[in-house]
Motif scaffolding. Structure first.
Motif, short mmCIF file in Angstrom:
data_model
loop_
_atom_site.label_atom_id
_atom_site.label_comp_id
_atom_site.label_asym_id
_atom_site.label_seq_id
_atom_site.Cartn_x
_atom_site.Cartn_y
_atom_site.Cartn_z
N GLU A 35 -5.87 9.38 -3.89
CA GLU A 35 -6.66 8.05 -4.55
C GLU A 35 -7.05 7.33 -3.40
N THR A 36 -6.58 7.10 -2.56
CA THR A 36 -7.11 6.05 -1.35
C THR A 36 -8.20 6.84 -0.52
N THR A 38 -10.87 11.11 0.06
CA THR A 38 -9.30 10.93 0.03
C THR A 38 -8.82 11.94 1.09
N PHE A 52 -1.54 7.57 -1.82
CA PHE A 52 -2.45 7.64 -0.37
C PHE A 52 -2.75 9.19 -0.07
N ASP A 67 0.83 -1.23 0.17
CA ASP A 67 0.00 -0.05 -0.01
C ASP A 67 0.97 1.35 0.00
#
Length: 425
Positions: A294-295, A316, A291, A219
């Motif tokens: 987009e996460t 996000t 991160f 991740d």
């Protein structure tokens, strides 16, 4: 000979990079003539960095207080270095004094008690009109490990430790909810202190989270104790708590700064940054962008809601309006690829177009005049590249050198900075 070497280093690096700003000078290929300049024997002859780049970005420097560790090579507390900083720079970062290890206080209701050297630096910055980048609120390193532990007692094999590099006993660790509460309390404690004590108009940016990326992980995130106990969403919460704190305290303390609590508070609301090193490595660059933008840590805003979260956000960190920019540390050597670095800037600016170079230094490959020339050429090319990226649309608004003199640098063996210890030659 010493004065000539000093003159060469300053002329090549400082005047060389100054020329980079003057991109209208057609045919200029680098500081070849400048590096051979003679007759300059003190820093007052080399121009003013903050003026050269006044239309481009702030020029900052990392400093420390002599009073912190009694380090006589530090800057604040040394009259000649203080004078030089005021003359050349319009931004400063505290090298260590604002890091959690030196301000966390388990016995305080806010978990924060300001380090006396941090307060000294804030007072100096305010008195001298030098804006400050706050560094840093959350980091896996230089943090008191007791923040992760039950009863604020971190242990290794049952024995108490203050070593932030230690592998802590699993049964000494607090729960996710407890650590989230401590994270919120500490961030609030730091930020309220700056507002209540008159420093909110001095600090223009905060590195909220420092070095959370690890491109070797699936991740892209470092498995720190923040991550292990809270989970990857600690990153979201850190920015949420920082945004909530500055929003709350800007209104609460507006009168202290002569502002209307219902009016424009931007002058006392610092931008919030994520900061990391090796930021130009392609996989790391992609991980950071992922991160931050987009996460979906808070998809549908079902995990948490707040007045500071963009109601139309996508869950996000960036989409929910919790981060303002990305800090690119810039710990480089003369052999690093500026093409790769430029590619990274283009990617970052396409994702979050608010960038700061936060910790710039350039290590030499070889000693002597040959090494100084290559280093000066790299500085020149690097600043020229930043200007080109700006002209192409990248919003780069601050560049900070990670130290004033080679002898105070954490990379002193490679003499990575612009100035020798003896500023006057």
């Amino acid at each position: 000979m010493r004065n000539k070497m000093l003159a060469k280093k300053i002329c090549a690096a400082v005047l060389g990079i100054s020329m980079a700003a003057a991109t209208v000078l057609s045919g200029f290929t680098g500081p070849v003539n400048i590096v051979r300049a003679e007759g300059v024997t003190d820093y007052e002859s080399v121009g003013v960095l903050k003026d050269v780049y006044a239309d481009r970005f702030k020029i900052g420097v990392a400093v420390q207080a002599i009073s912190h560790w009694g380090d006589q090579s530090a800057e604040i507390g040394n009259a000649s270095k203080e004078q030089f900083i005021v003359s050349q720079f319009n931004s400063m970062t505290f090298g260590n004094e604002f890091k959690p290890a030196y301000n966390f206080d388990a016995e305080s209701d806010s978990l924060f008690t300001v380090n006396r050297a941090a307060q000294e630096l804030l007072d100096w910055a305010k008195e001298n009109g030098v804006p400050v980048r706050g560094h840093t609120l959350v980091w896996h390193s230089q943090v008191d490990p007791s923040i992760f532990a039950k009863d604020f007692t971190a242990t290794v094999s049952g024995k108490p430790t203050r070593d932030y590099n230690a592998t802590l006993d699993e049964d000494s660790l607090v729960s996710r909810d407890e650590l989230l509460g401590r994270l919120e309390k500490y961030i609030n404690g730091v930020i309220e202190y700056t507002y209540a004590n008159g420093y909110a108009d001095v600090i223009y940016a905060w590195d909220v989270v420092n070095e959370a990326a690890d491109e070797s992980q699936a991740d892209g995130m470092r498995k720190s104790y923040w991550y292990k106990i809270i989970g990857p969403d600690f990153l979201y919460y850190a920015f949420l708590y920082a945004r909530e704190a500055e929003t709350k305290y800007a209104a609460q303390y507006a009168d202290l700064y002569g502002l209307d609590p219902e009016g424009d508070l931007s002058s006392i609301t610092p931008d919030l940054y994520y900061n990391d090193y090796n930021e130009w490595f392609p996989r790391k660059c992609d991980a950071i962008i992922a991160f931050l933008t987009e996460t979906q840590f808070n998809a549908g805003h079902t995990m948490v809601n707040s007045d500071v979260i963009n109601p139309d956000g996508d869950g996000t960190i960036y989409g929910d309006g919790l981060i303002d920019g990305i800090g690119l540390q810039g710990h480089l050597t003369v052999s690093d690829s500026l093409y790769q670095y430029k590619d990274a800037i283009e990617k970052y600016s396409a994702a979050i177009n608010n960038l700061q170079v936060t910790e710039l230094d350039v290590g030499k490959a070889v000693a002597g005049e040959a090494g100084e020339f290559k280093q000066a050429q790299f500085y020149y090319d690097y600043f020229k590249m930043l200007c080109e990226c700006q002209d192409a649309g990248a919003n780069i608004n601050s560049v900070t050198l990670w130290g004033l003199t080679d002898t105070s640098s954490w990379r002193k063996e490679s003499e990575p900075l612009l100035f020798y210890q003896d500023l006057t030659g």
